[in-house]
Design a protein around this motif. Structure first.
Motif, PDB file in Angstrom:
ATOM      1  N   SER A   9       0.819  -1.205   0.000  1.00 22.33           N
ATOM      2  CA  SER A   9       0.000   0.000   0.000  1.00 22.33           C
ATOM      3  C   SER A   9       0.856   1.259   0.000  1.00 22.33           C
ATOM      4  O   SER A   9       0.342   2.345  -0.211  1.00 22.33           O
ATOM      5  N   ASP A  10       2.177   1.142   0.267  1.00 21.77           N
ATOM      6  CA  ASP A  10       3.049   2.312   0.239  1.00 21.77           C
ATOM      7  C   ASP A  10       3.347   2.759  -1.181  1.00 21.77           C
ATOM      8  O   ASP A  10       3.833   3.874  -1.390  1.00 21.77           O
ATOM      9  N   PHE A  11       3.072   1.928  -2.192  1.00 22.33           N
ATOM     10  CA  PHE A  11       3.369   2.253  -3.582  1.00 22.33           C
ATOM     11  C   PHE A  11       2.073   2.507  -4.328  1.00 22.33           C
ATOM     12  O   PHE A  11       1.014   1.925  -4.006  1.00 22.33           O
ATOM     13  N   ASN A  12       2.166   3.357  -5.336  1.00 20.48           N
ATOM     14  CA  ASN A  12       0.985   3.584  -6.162  1.00 20.48           C
ATOM     15  C   ASN A  12       0.707   2.358  -7.024  1.00 20.48           C
ATOM     16  O   ASN A  12       1.595   1.537  -7.278  1.00 20.48           O
ATOM     17  N   ARG A  13      -0.480   2.215  -7.435  1.00 21.20           N
ATOM     18  CA  ARG A  13      -0.913   1.066  -8.219  1.00 21.20           C
ATOM     19  C   ARG A  13      -0.532  -0.249  -7.538  1.00 21.20           C
ATOM     20  O   ARG A  13      -0.044  -1.196  -8.142  1.00 21.20           O
ATOM     21  N   SER A  14      -0.701  -0.265  -6.216  1.00 21.48           N
ATOM     22  CA  SER A  14      -0.308  -1.438  -5.441  1.00 21.48           C
ATOM     23  C   SER A  14      -1.110  -2.685  -5.832  1.00 21.48           C
ATOM     24  O   SER A  14      -0.566  -3.794  -5.847  1.00 21.48           O
ATOM     25  N   GLN A  15      -2.370  -2.507  -6.168  1.00 22.91           N
ATOM     26  CA  GLN A  15      -3.175  -3.665  -6.564  1.00 22.91           C
ATOM     27  C   GLN A  15      -2.671  -4.248  -7.877  1.00 22.91           C
ATOM     28  O   GLN A  15      -2.577  -5.467  -8.051  1.00 22.91           O
ATOM     29  N   GLN A  16      -2.288  -3.401  -8.826  1.00 26.71           N
ATOM     30  CA  GLN A  16      -1.746  -3.870 -10.098  1.00 26.71           C
ATOM     31  C   GLN A  16      -0.405  -4.568  -9.891  1.00 26.71           C
ATOM     32  O   GLN A  16      -0.102  -5.575 -10.541  1.00 26.71           O
ATOM     33  N   LEU A  17       0.394  -4.045  -8.972  1.00 29.28           N
ATOM     34  CA  LEU A  17       1.680  -4.689  -8.657  1.00 29.28           C
ATOM     35  C   LEU A  17       1.458  -6.060  -8.045  1.00 29.28           C
ATOM     36  O   LEU A  17       2.131  -7.048  -8.403  1.00 29.28           O
ATOM     37  N   ARG A  18       0.505  -6.159  -7.118  1.00 31.69           N
ATOM     38  CA  ARG A  18       0.224  -7.447  -6.486  1.00 31.69           C
ATOM     39  C   ARG A  18      -0.264  -8.466  -7.500  1.00 31.69           C
ATOM     40  O   ARG A  18       0.142  -9.632  -7.482  1.00 31.69           O
ATOM     41  N   GLU A  19      -1.130  -8.033  -8.402  1.00 33.71           N
ATOM     42  CA  GLU A  19      -1.634  -8.965  -9.418  1.00 33.71           C
ATOM     43  C   GLU A  19      -0.532  -9.394 -10.376  1.00 33.71           C
ATOM     44  O   GLU A  19      -0.460 -10.562 -10.782  1.00 33.71           O
ATOM     45  N   ALA A  20       0.338  -8.458 -10.733  1.00 37.98           N
ATOM     46  CA  ALA A  20       1.427  -8.808 -11.656  1.00 37.98           C
ATOM     47  C   ALA A  20       2.388  -9.807 -11.024  1.00 37.98           C
ATOM     48  O   ALA A  20       2.905 -10.706 -11.697  1.00 37.98           O
ATOM     49  N   LEU A  21       2.647  -9.673  -9.745  1.00 39.82           N
ATOM     50  CA  LEU A  21       3.562 -10.596  -9.075  1.00 39.82           C
ATOM     51  C   LEU A  21       2.933 -11.963  -8.848  1.00 39.82           C
ATOM     52  O   LEU A  21       3.617 -12.983  -8.896  1.00 39.82           O
ATOM     53  N   GLN A  22       1.634 -12.022  -8.618  1.00 39.61           N
ATOM     54  CA  GLN A  22       0.995 -13.290  -8.281  1.00 39.61           C
ATOM     55  C   GLN A  22       0.567 -14.090  -9.504  1.00 39.61           C
ATOM     56  O   GLN A  22       0.567 -15.315  -9.479  1.00 39.61           O
ATOM     57  N   THR A  23       0.223 -13.415 -10.589  1.00 41.77           N
ATOM     58  CA  THR A  23      -0.316 -14.137 -11.753  1.00 41.77           C
ATOM     59  C   THR A  23       0.769 -14.601 -12.700  1.00 41.77           C
ATOM     60  O   THR A  23       0.652 -15.655 -13.327  1.00 41.77           O
ATOM     61  N   ARG A  24       1.838 -13.864 -12.843  1.00 44.99           N
ATOM     62  CA  ARG A  24       2.874 -14.212 -13.821  1.00 44.99           C
ATOM     63  C   ARG A  24       3.990 -14.988 -13.136  1.00 44.99           C
ATOM     64  O   ARG A  24       4.464 -14.612 -12.065  1.00 44.99           O
ATOM     65  N   PRO A  25       4.451 -16.053 -13.735  1.00 50.13           N
ATOM     66  CA  PRO A  25       5.502 -16.862 -13.101  1.00 50.13           C
ATOM     67  C   PRO A  25       6.828 -16.126 -13.080  1.00 50.13           C
ATOM     68  O   PRO A  25       7.117 -15.288 -13.926  1.00 50.13           O
ATOM     69  N   ALA A  26       7.629 -16.482 -12.073  1.00 49.50           N
ATOM     70  CA  ALA A  26       8.956 -15.893 -11.961  1.00 49.50           C
ATOM     71  C   ALA A  26       9.887 -16.551 -12.958  1.00 49.50           C
ATOM     72  O   ALA A  26       9.651 -17.646 -13.445  1.00 49.50           O
ATOM     73  N   GLY A  27      10.980 -15.861 -13.252  1.00 49.53           N
ATOM     74  CA  GLY A  27      11.947 -16.416 -14.177  1.00 49.53           C
ATOM     75  C   GLY A  27      12.461 -15.360 -15.118  1.00 49.53           C
ATOM     76  O   GLY A  27      12.307 -14.150 -14.895  1.00 49.53           O
ATOM     77  N   PRO A  28      13.085 -15.779 -16.226  1.00 45.54           N
ATOM     78  CA  PRO A  28      13.661 -14.800 -17.159  1.00 45.54           C
ATOM     79  C   PRO A  28      12.616 -13.960 -17.879  1.00 45.54           C
ATOM     80  O   PRO A  28      12.966 -12.938 -18.463  1.00 45.54           O
TER      81      PRO A  28
END
Length: 813
Positions: free
Chosen positions: A1-20
């Motif tokens: 919540s300290d960053f703007n567009r925090s919900q979009q950041l959370r969704e981007a981190l949770q939906t897309r797999p980590a890696g290259p």
């Protein structure tokens, strides 16, 4: 919540797999997160929300996308905006800029402002060739460093494994203007490298496609020192050279002979620590730390693991703690001891280690937010038992104890640390280790148990020495090349001071020989300081060391000839060798000073064959004998001075004979006058030797006045004439009445002053009874045996006084 567009950041981190296919970067100040979606060719920024009082309106975020035909983005860089030479960030409102580098060398420069948010400054071209391809990029102190693939030559038409080069360009930002410096080639004809930059160095790690022999080598480039260090993950430091020649093939020729013997290391993951060292995770499960000087240190081993090749293992060092995420388990490892401190099970497979804002701050970025790691503390305010114990120190003391007991064991069975621990034989190392670690952290005895206080008082000097030595070692690691020599001299001085205050057994004697041979100049400076050697007003060496130090140098513990020393010199000979190398003129005075010290303490060592019974001047002369292949005229003078300063009769006469043999007549007369005053025996020997030389040649004629003054008072004219007659050279001209060359002949006129001087010393007596008065009176003969045949009644003998004079010295007259 300290960053703007925090919900979009959370969704981007949770939906897309980590890696290259996804890269998450944090800005140097921790205020911005940038997410690069490689597959979607899209870049998003998430900025920390400002305070309302400072910025009432939200700043513009960065959201950039590229068409499908656009070259792929190689990396996101945060570059210092000043193009400075120091590693520290430039102060001001815009200390850094974001540089987006693509594979074709095109770059975009973005800057963040508090008022307006992100703005693009201008595009740039890094590469000088339009056909070049960028494969790896990093930034170092306002300089962009990249590895590019050069197109093959038109004549060959085929690519080579050495068709890459390492380049650099400075970047400077003034307002909206961005200026790139000229392209500088760091390394020509190199293989493909992955670049990782710290504040002081750039690590070059070969990729998997590098040829087998070359893949064993890592390069460490230090821009400030303008040198490259070659290292191997299996061996450590190999070679270091300046960048006078920037050709990789020429650089490789320096260590080509070592390549077959190097072990190939399969590297799974790499990470650059905040302290500027490279973390290497091997496929076999070991974590090593590659330091900036090329040294490799093993940190921890996980054992055999089943690792996914494409999934990088995340590692980072905070202070003395290594954090490693492996299979959702966060391992906390003590870097100094290699001990696993704690394991934490996480509910995420991906974390990002953020740069600490203060010391001891450990922050992790996960899919659900930013978290901090805190260590549990006990009631005293210190960290718990997991962080307090130091098993490496305990093991070190146990190994020393094992070595101690093995030397004194009567059994042939090999003693191990495990048997020593399990047998409960040696409990002192545990207490000593506890004292050391408590003293190191608290610097006093307040936190110690009462039972340790007395022991701590006894060991206080050793503890101070231990801490100062460890501090000095840490300073040497981080010191510049210009100050390393001074640190090494301090380290040598501490080691020699410690050895002089300890028992100088055979092992310590071999160690101090190693110190003198490795650091001769530093050892000489330390000995000069410890013995307080200096010249007095008369030009003689004086020493003001304590008696215990003299006993170490001259005492029986310093030397023993019962067992061969295998080239290890006793401490006295070692100091003499150092003096002879750096201050040869001081050596005779030093030996004379130590001779006085030896006589003052009146030490007696008993063993006649041991070196303690050998005079010090002979031990000092042995140093010159061992260097006989490098003998000079100066060494001959030192030998004479050593013989004279001993003030021993045989040594003085040996020195006088050496001076006579070398025809140094001025020094012969000087030594004769000075040392004839020591004793009548030395006086007579010196005068007899000089008088024999006077009879043979005329070299001493200018000094006859000084020589006649040292004539012994008990020497008679007859003795002088006998010595002269014995040593006059005989030649064929002696039969002639008038010799042709009379300049070199001995005359009565030369001897007349000496004979007059001798006659003045002798009492005046009657000539007839002179010889009779010098002896005892004859015994009175018995009256009954008196006959007419007595000499006194013989008229023939009474008429011959000359015959009576000739026979008057007989004892029965």
């Amino acid at each position: 919540s300290d960053f703007n567009r925090s919900q979009q950041l959370r969704e981007a981190l949770q939906t897309r797999p980590a890696g290259p296919l996804r890269q998450l970067r944090a800005s140097p100040d921790g205020q911005h997160l940038l997410l690069l979606l490689v597959a979607e060719r899209r870049l998003l920024s998430f900025d920390r929300l400002p305070r309302a009082a400072l910025c009432p309106q939200a700043a513009r975020s960065l959201e950039r996308s590229w068409p499908p035909q656009h070259p792929h983005v190689a990396v996101l860089l945060f570059v210092e905006a000043g193009g400075g030479e120091s590693g520290a960030a430039r102060s001001g409102p815009h200390p850094w800029v974001l540089v987006i580098v693509c594979e074709n060398g095109r770059a975009e420069v973005w800057q963040y402002q508090q008022a307006g948010g992100w703005r693009q400054l201008q595009p740039l071209d890094l590469c000088s060739s339009a056909r070049a391809r960028v494969v790896s990029v990093c930034s170092h102190a306002g300089v962009i460093v990249w590895c590019e693939e050069r197109p093959p030559a038109e004549a060959s038409g085929r690519a080579s494994a050495f068709s890459y080069c390492i380049c650099q360009r400075t970047l400077a930002v003034e307002g909206r203007d961005v200026t790139l410096g000229p392209v500088n080639i760091v390394l020509h004809h190199s293989p493909q490298y992955r670049l990782l930059s710290s504040l002081r160095d750039v690590f070059m790690v070969p990729v998997a496609s590098t040829p087998d022999g070359i893949s064993k080598l890592l390069l460490i480039w230090s821009p400030r020192a303008d040198k490259i260090t070659i290292a191997s993950p299996s061996r450590g430091f190999i070679h270091s050279t300046g960048l006078g020649e920037s050709d990789f093939r020429r650089l490789l020729s320096e260590c080509a002979g070592l390549l077959p013997s190097l072990e190939a290391v399969a590297i799974h993951s790499l990470a650059l620590s905040h302290c500027g060292e490279l973390l290497v995770f091997r496929e076999q499960g070991d974590i090593d730390l590659l330091q900036r000087n090329g040294a490799v240190r093993h940190v921890y081993s996980f054992g055999r693991l089943s690792l996914v090749p494409e999934e990088a293992i995340q590692m980072q060092i905070y202070g003395n703690t290594l954090l490693c995420l492996l299979d959702r388990i966060l391992y906390l490892i003590d870097v100094t001891t290699g001990r696993l401190m704690e394991k934490k099970i996480l509910n995420t497979e991906e974390i990002t280690f953020m740069k600490p804002l203060k010391e001891g701050d450990i922050r992790l970025l996960t899919k659900t937010g930013i978290y901090a790691i805190c260590f549990s503390t006990d009631s005293t305010g210190t960290q718990g038992d997991n962080c307090r114990s130091e098993p490496a120190l305990v093991d070190m003391v146990f190994e020393e104890a094992c070595k101690y007991y093995q030397r004194r064991s009567l059994s042939n069975t090999k003693l191990t640390v495990e048997s020593l621990k399990s047998g409960g034989m040696f409990q002192a190392p545990i207490a000593l280790a506890s004292i050391l670690q408590s003293y190191k952290k608290e610097k006093n005895a307040q936190g110690l148990q009462q039972s340790y206080t007395n022991l701590l008082d006894t060991l206080s000097s050793e503890l101070h020495s231990y801490l100062s030595l460890e501090l000095l070692k840490s300073q040497i690691i981080d010191a510049s090349e210009s100050s390393i020599q001074q640190y090494c001299e301090d380290l040598v001085d501490q080691e020699i001071s410690r050895l002089l205050s300890s028992d100088l057994d055979r092992e310590n004697l071999a160690y101090i020989n190693l110190v003198f041979n490795t650091f001769p100049k530093a050892a000489w400076k330390s000995i000069k300081r410890n013995l307080q050697l200096q010249l007095n007003g008369d030009g003689k060496v004086v020493a003001r060391a304590v008696p215990e130090v003299w006993k170490k140098i001259l005492g029986p513990g310093s030397v023993s000839q019962e067992v061969p020393l295998n080239g290890v010199l006793p401490l006295f000979e070692l100091i003499c060798l150092s003096l002879h190398k750096f201050k040869p003129a001081w050596l005779p005075s030093f030996v004379a000073e130590l001779t006085c010290q030896q006589v003052h303490f009146t030490w007696h060592y008993g063993c006649k064959e041991s070196s303690e019974s050998v005079p010090l001047y002979k031990r000092a002369l042995s140093v010159l004998t061992k260097r006989s292949e490098n003998t000079t005229d100066n060494d001959a003078d030192i030998e004479i001075e050593l013989l004279l300063c001993s003030e021993r009769p045989k040594a003085i006469m040996q020195a006088v004979n050496i001076l006579i043999h070398s025809k140094q007549w001025d020094r012969v007369v000087e030594a004769a006058v000075k040392y004839s005053r020591l004793s009548p025996a030395i006086n007579k020997d010196i005068f007899t030797t000089v008088l024999a030389q006077f009879a043979q040649h005329r070299e001493l004629d200018p000094h006859l006045g000084k020589l006649w003054e040292i004539c012994p008072r008990d020497m008679t004219a007859t003795e002088i004439l006998n010595i002269v007659l014995q040593h006059i050279p005989k030649s064929e001209e002696d039969q002639a009445p008038f010799p042709s060359n009379s300049e070199n002949e001995l005359t009565v006129g030369l001897l007349k002053p000496l004979l007059n001087r001798v006659l003045q010393y002798q009492p005046k007596v009657s000539y007839i009874y002179a010889d009779a008065q010098t002896g005892f009176p004859p015994p009175t003969p018995p009256r009954e045996h008196r006959t007419a045949r007595k000499v006194s009644t013989d008229p023939a003998l009474a008429s011959q006084p000359a015959l009576l004079q000739r026979t008057s010295s007989l004892p029965d007259i």
